[in-house]
Motif scaffolding. Structure first.
Motif, short mmCIF file in Angstrom:
data_model
loop_
_atom_site.label_atom_id
_atom_site.label_comp_id
_atom_site.label_asym_id
_atom_site.label_seq_id
_atom_site.Cartn_x
_atom_site.Cartn_y
_atom_site.Cartn_z
N THR A 79 0.81 -1.22 0.00
CA THR A 79 0.00 0.00 0.00
C THR A 79 0.85 1.27 0.00
N ARG A 80 2.17 1.13 -0.20
CA ARG A 80 3.00 2.32 -0.42
C ARG A 80 2.85 2.83 -1.85
N ALA A 81 2.26 2.03 -2.74
CA ALA A 81 2.18 2.36 -4.17
C ALA A 81 1.02 3.30 -4.46
N ARG A 82 1.27 4.30 -5.28
CA ARG A 82 0.19 5.19 -5.72
C ARG A 82 -0.43 4.70 -7.02
N GLU A 83 0.40 4.33 -8.00
CA GLU A 83 -0.11 4.06 -9.34
C GLU A 83 0.11 2.62 -9.81
N ALA A 84 1.24 2.03 -9.45
CA ALA A 84 1.57 0.71 -9.98
C ALA A 84 2.20 -0.15 -8.89
N LEU A 85 1.77 -1.41 -8.84
CA LEU A 85 2.31 -2.38 -7.88
C LEU A 85 2.71 -3.64 -8.62
N ARG A 86 3.91 -4.12 -8.33
CA ARG A 86 4.40 -5.37 -8.90
C ARG A 86 4.88 -6.26 -7.76
N VAL A 87 4.42 -7.49 -7.70
CA VAL A 87 4.80 -8.44 -6.66
C VAL A 87 5.48 -9.63 -7.34
N SER A 88 6.70 -9.96 -6.89
CA SER A 88 7.44 -11.04 -7.54
C SER A 88 8.06 -11.97 -6.51
N TRP A 89 8.43 -13.16 -6.97
CA TRP A 89 9.06 -14.17 -6.12
C TRP A 89 9.89 -15.09 -7.00
N HIS A 90 10.74 -15.87 -6.37
CA HIS A 90 11.43 -16.95 -7.08
C HIS A 90 11.24 -18.23 -6.28
N GLY A 91 11.18 -19.35 -7.01
CA GLY A 91 10.81 -20.60 -6.37
C GLY A 91 9.31 -20.61 -6.15
N ASN A 92 8.89 -21.06 -4.98
CA ASN A 92 7.46 -21.08 -4.66
C ASN A 92 7.01 -19.75 -4.09
N PRO A 93 5.80 -19.31 -4.46
CA PRO A 93 5.32 -18.03 -3.92
C PRO A 93 4.97 -18.13 -2.44
N SER A 94 4.91 -16.97 -1.79
CA SER A 94 4.48 -16.91 -0.39
C SER A 94 3.08 -17.49 -0.25
N PRO A 95 2.84 -18.26 0.81
CA PRO A 95 1.47 -18.76 1.03
C PRO A 95 0.46 -17.64 1.22
N PHE A 96 0.93 -16.44 1.60
CA PHE A 96 0.01 -15.31 1.75
C PHE A 96 -0.68 -14.96 0.43
N LEU A 97 0.01 -15.16 -0.68
CA LEU A 97 -0.56 -14.77 -1.98
C LEU A 97 -1.76 -15.64 -2.35
N GLY A 98 -1.83 -16.83 -1.77
CA GLY A 98 -2.97 -17.71 -2.05
C GLY A 98 -4.23 -17.29 -1.34
N ARG A 99 -4.15 -16.28 -0.45
CA ARG A 99 -5.33 -15.82 0.29
C ARG A 99 -6.20 -14.89 -0.55
N ILE A 100 -5.64 -14.38 -1.64
CA ILE A 100 -6.30 -13.28 -2.35
C ILE A 100 -7.29 -13.79 -3.37
N ARG A 101 -8.52 -13.30 -3.27
CA ARG A 101 -9.57 -13.62 -4.23
C ARG A 101 -10.25 -12.31 -4.62
N VAL A 102 -9.73 -11.64 -5.64
CA VAL A 102 -10.33 -10.37 -6.10
C VAL A 102 -10.52 -10.43 -7.59
#
Length: 722
Positions: free
Chosen positions: A699-722
């Motif tokens: 939520t520091r982003a005003r206009e653009a947000l990019r989320v990246s990982w290598h290997g397996n993603p964080s389990p937190f990312l699986g919580r999102i349903r939007v």
């Protein structure tokens, strides 16, 4: 002298204009101050929906769009766009005065007519209606236009309402969004409508249908309507003010109050401690800054300098507050009335001055943990160093327990591992040994320094260092720090003003303000509109916390219900890579795309969970010719891409943000989460803290947000349903 209003949309867009265009904008609109605009060729438009909207030449290819009444000295700068785009925008839009708030609002009449026809066509007989339970009388009283009622009445869900956010008059959208979020009409009246009447000349709302919209062109009406719209319009009355705003548009907006914030910041006087809460980007820090200014102006003439304390959790945040205060208060004499310092630095000063010698403070958690481990082994205590340290901080120091007898009777609410009397006695032996070792080696922890600073102040009796204390990022303060803050100022009107959001708690410090003698009941306000982040980024980030129970620091639960954004933009981009080097290479390419789209490197933030990944990214950026600055490093932060840990990102904002290394085992960081078998409750609290940390970074982003990982993603990312 003319009064020039600058609409907030333009203020946000100005920074993206090319430098020669920016310079020309300033030259052109500086002429308005001396009524030299007659020679600026304000051109009327054929078939314009609003005949008062004109265009003005900026350069050969760029035109400004201005609301210019036939007479009077008030003008409103709406847009600066390429020639054809400016003409197309100007002929479709109309400026009116909202019937309830009396503030200026922009409306795209062409788009609204098309939307009304489209929604009517989609709405079937007997289908659900979003505002079926809201009466027409309430809608009109809240400022919804009669000609928009057919559109509003046919909306079936919030998705349709959100899709119309860009074309609905903004104040009317705020009202509808509040109702759609479950707020009652009276609640919307108080929090949305009345909040915008704080500065209104002739502050009583007009009755719908009294012709206020049609009279918006009269000189007195336009000037007054702009004055009532200072959450959306910046008023400029001189060349220096115009130059200052246009030279630092993002800085100007950062300290600019919106109506809902204005009501809280400039409340004449609170009878005791007061608090403002709200999600990221709702302007809590801006409110705290303006509250400090309001209190400084109200000090008696003989009040000494630094009679007001503006404080926060960390040194970095205090530095940011100091910079913002300089933007808000250019007068050195007035600014001198406010001291900015983080809580730990203030405590250190008080104890150091009392003892007449510097303090040796242990800051590294690994050193503290190692000491607990040695003591546990020596005494044969069955608990881990992590458990003992948490028990000491969250029970002993939190409640200021000073004897084994008091500890045996103390509440351990929030701690998941039960302790009977014998086990408590065992833990106290470890606590006693730990504090004795620190004392013998003349060492302190920061929380011990805060506790001692409170004792120093108690010994002074009624003599308190400050008349008012303003606290930002309140959710991260420990009870020991709160006791110090309570002791810094005598109880009474406007003693403590508190800004915070428990959804952004990242240091695990839970507190009940009431238990510490800080009663805010009846003096709390909630901000619900995010003025920083796009709706798409906000929805994605908020989904991280869906289903989580978060306390409100006062015995209840906090909620993000009704929390919404006023901006639209692209959805967040999520990208996984096989290896770290591949992730970094893709990130460098993305940074190159952003900077190639006229985003300055310093307007880009990269958030990482641990420092080494940040260093690796910085090296890769520099090899590609892109400047980078590591936040918190000993070197001075330059004009490069800002790279920092997610903790360091707290309180900052950027046009574009990349959250990198959001991988399994890293977010959440394994060694930051208490093992479930050690303390199940603390395990849950630590996971929530890590989740909040990712929420804060995104939520520091005003206009653009990019989320990246290598290997397996964080389990937190699986919580999102939007």
């Amino acid at each position: 002298m003319a009064t020039l209003g600058i609409h907030k949309d333009f203020l946000m867009e100005f920074a993206r204009l090319e430098k020669p265009v920016q310079k020309r904008v300033h030259e052109v609109f500086d002429k308005f101050r001396e009524h030299r605009h007659a020679g600026l060729h304000l051109e009327k438009l054929e078939k314009a929906r609003d005949p008062r909207i004109r265009t003005i030449r900026i350069t050969q290819f760029m035109r400004g769009v201005v609301l210019a009444p036939e007479s009077g000295g008030s003008f409103l700068l709406l847009k600066v766009m390429p020639h054809d785009d400016a003409i197309a925008w100007a002929v479709k839009h109309r400026v009116t005065v909202n019937s309830a708030t009396q503030g200026i609002e922009l409306r795209d009449d062409v788009a609204l007519e098309r939307a009304t026809a489209g929604v009517r066509e989609l709405a079937g007989e007997g289908s659900r209606r979003l505002f079926a339970n809201v009466s027409e009388k309430d809608l009109v009283r809240l400022g919804v236009d009669a000609d928009l009622l057919p559109l509003v009445r046919h909306l079936s869900d919030e998705a349709q309402l959100d899709a119309l956010a860009k074309i609905l008059p903004e104040q009317q959208y705020d009202v509808l969004a509040g109702l759609a979020a479950g707020m009652e009409p009276e609640e919307v009246w108080r929090e949305v409508v009345l909040a915008q009447l704080v500065r209104a000349p002739a502050a009583e709302p007009r009755r719908p249908g009294d012709g206020s919209a049609e009279r918006a062109g009269r000189p007195d009406e336009l000037s007054a309507a702009m004055a009532r719209s200072q959450g959306r319009i910046a008023l400029v009355s001189g060349p220096d003010e115009l130059l200052d705003i246009l030279t630092r548009p993002f800085d100007a907006w950062r300290i600019f109050l919106h109506p809902s914030q204005q009501k809280v910041a400039y409340h004449p006087s609170y009878k005791g401690p007061a608090r403002v809460t709200g999600g990221p980007g709702t302007g809590k820090t801006v409110v705290a800054l303006h509250r400090a200014l309001h209190l400084a102006r109200g000090l008696p003439a003989d009040a000494p300098d630094e009679s007001i304390l503006l404080t926060t959790y960390t040194r970095d945040l205090a530095t940011d507050l100091r910079h913002s205060l300089e933007l808000l208060i250019p007068e050195p004499e007035l600014r001198a009335r406010i001291r900015v310092a983080n809580v730990d630095a203030l405590a250190n000063q008080l104890v150091r001055e009392d003892r007449g010698a510097p303090l040796n403070i242990v800051t590294a958690q690994r050193d503290i943990s190692a000491r607990w481990a040695r003591i546990a082994e020596r005494l044969g205590v069955e608990y881990t160093d992590v458990f003992l340290d948490q028990e000491w901080r969250q029970v002993v120091l939190a409640q200021d327990l000073r004897s084994p007898e008091v500890y045996l009777r103390a509440s351990r609410s929030g701690r998941g591992t039960p302790l009977g009397p014998l086990k408590r006695a065992q833990v106290w032996r470890a606590v006693d040994a730990f504090t004795r070792e620190l004392r013998e080696s003349a060492e302190w922890t920061f929380l011990q320094v805060c506790a001692e600073a409170t004792e120093v102040l108690k010994r002074r009796g009624e003599d308190r260092p400050y008349r008012h204390v303003v606290v930002d990022e309140a959710q991260d303060l420990h009870p020991a720090q709160w006791r110090l803050l309570r002791a810094l100022v005598r109880p009474g009107p406007d003693d403590l003003f508190i800004a915070g959001d428990t959804h952004q708690r990242i240091y695990g410090n839970k507190v009940s303000l009431r238990s510490l003698g800080i009663e805010v009941t009846g003096r709390s306000a909630r901000l619900r509109i995010n003025y920083r982040t796009t709706r798409e980024i906000l929805a994605w980030s908020t989904a991280l916390l869906t289903g989580e129970q978060v306390d409100d620091m006062d015995g209840g639960d906090d909620s993000l219900t009704g929390y919404r954004s006023t901006y639209q933009g692209p959805p967040p981009r999520l990208l996984g890579s096989a290896t770290k080097s591949e992730e970094i290479a893709a990130l460098v390419a993305q940074i190159g795309e952003w900077t190639g789209s006229d985003v300055a490197p310093s307007e880009i933030g990269i958030a990482v969970r641990f420092t080494q990944l940040g260093k690796d990214i910085a090296k890769a950026l520099e090899r590609s010719g892109l400047p980078a600055s590591l936040l918190g490093s000993s070197s001075k932060v330059g004009d490069g891409v800002r790279i920092g840990t997610m903790h360091r990102m707290k309180g900052l904002e950027f046009r574009c943000v990349a959250a990198a290394g959001v991988s399994d085992g890293v977010v959440p960081l394994r060694n930051a989460v208490t093992a479930e078998e050690v303390d199940a409750q603390q395990h849950r609290e630590d996971l929530l803290g890590e989740l909040s940390l990712l929420f804060v970074a995104c939520t520091r982003a005003r206009e653009a947000l990019r989320v990246s990982w290598h290997g397996n993603p964080s389990p937190f990312l699986g919580r999102i349903r939007v």
